[in-house]
Design an enzyme around this catalytic site. Sequence first.
Site, PDB file in Angstrom:
ATOM      1  N   ALA A  60       0.869  -1.189   0.000  1.00 31.14           N
ATOM      2  CA  ALA A  60       0.000   0.000   0.000  1.00 31.14           C
ATOM      3  C   ALA A  60       0.902   1.234   0.000  1.00 31.14           C
ATOM      4  O   ALA A  60       1.725   1.403   0.903  1.00 31.14           O
ATOM      5  CB  ALA A  60      -0.908  -0.005   1.221  1.00 31.14           C
ATOM      6  N   VAL A  86       4.279  -1.241   3.643  1.00 29.35           N
ATOM      7  CA  VAL A  86       4.262   0.186   3.311  1.00 29.35           C
ATOM      8  C   VAL A  86       5.158   0.452   2.106  1.00 29.35           C
ATOM      9  O   VAL A  86       6.358   0.152   2.131  1.00 29.35           O
ATOM     10  CB  VAL A  86       4.723   1.039   4.505  1.00 29.35           C
ATOM     11  CG1 VAL A  86       4.716   2.523   4.132  1.00 29.35           C
ATOM     12  CG2 VAL A  86       3.825   0.784   5.717  1.00 29.35           C
ATOM     13  N   LYS A  87       4.579   1.009   1.064  1.00 33.34           N
ATOM     14  CA  LYS A  87       5.300   1.267  -0.179  1.00 33.34           C
ATOM     15  C   LYS A  87       5.788   2.712  -0.195  1.00 33.34           C
ATOM     16  O   LYS A  87       4.998   3.651  -0.050  1.00 33.34           O
ATOM     17  CB  LYS A  87       4.373   0.997  -1.362  1.00 33.34           C
ATOM     18  CG  LYS A  87       5.059   0.746  -2.682  1.00 33.34           C
ATOM     19  CD  LYS A  87       4.010   0.297  -3.701  1.00 33.34           C
ATOM     20  CE  LYS A  87       4.626  -0.046  -5.032  1.00 33.34           C
ATOM     21  NZ  LYS A  87       3.565  -0.415  -6.013  1.00 33.34           N
ATOM     22  N   LEU A  88       7.101   2.885  -0.383  1.00 33.56           N
ATOM     23  CA  LEU A  88       7.750   4.184  -0.294  1.00 33.56           C
ATOM     24  C   LEU A  88       8.485   4.506  -1.582  1.00 33.56           C
ATOM     25  O   LEU A  88       9.062   3.620  -2.216  1.00 33.56           O
ATOM     26  CB  LEU A  88       8.766   4.196   0.854  1.00 33.56           C
ATOM     27  CG  LEU A  88       8.259   3.835   2.248  1.00 33.56           C
ATOM     28  CD1 LEU A  88       9.426   3.513   3.162  1.00 33.56           C
ATOM     29  CD2 LEU A  88       7.423   4.982   2.812  1.00 33.56           C
TER      30      LEU A  88
END
Length: 218
Positions: A60, A86-88
């Site tokens: 996400a 968590v997509k960064l």
Amino acid sequence: MKFFIDTANLQDIEEAQALGVLDGVTTNPSLMAKEGITGKENILKHYLDICNIVDGDVSAEVISTDFEGMVREGEELAALHPQIVVKLPMIGDGVKACKYFSSKEIRTNVTLVFSAGQALLAAKAGATYVSPFLGRLDDVSTDGMHLISEIREIYDNYNYQTQILSASVRHTMHIINCAKIGSDVMTGPLSAIKGLLKHPLTDIGLKQFVEDAKKMNL
């Protein structure tokens, strides 16, 4: 090699899951917008809907591009469901946020990676996954597979545990080549995954088997 599907379309996710080979899902704001998912509450609910379909990780993506914003959004996303990763973005503050989340044992996927140096930084910051974009490199006449090979060599040299998540996969041969090189994960459309099923000799053989079975009066 793990198979992720790169979509926010629930029907495609369900079909891939039913096939029995799906290990996870990757999404991004563009994919959400493509499905008409807008507004924070609707987006968060959609992530939960995806988690309720698949058994594996669901990436996400944060919207913020500053460290404080990424931390705030990432913590909210991680708290949403245990499967959330968590997509960064691969920018300075993204690397800082990756290191922060790693220290908190929150899993991350560093995306928009286009060089071995970027992948090295992500691994040193403790990323769970790093996402080099094959198709987009191919679009500008650069060999995306060569990048995967470089990252694999570097990670193996130093025993980095970051998983190579080959992204922007466009077709079946991308998947085959990723598997040959040693990518840990590939993410692509349902069409690319289903393309692995196809071979004309299989179709011809099956047609012959069916015709012969009819002659047996089964």
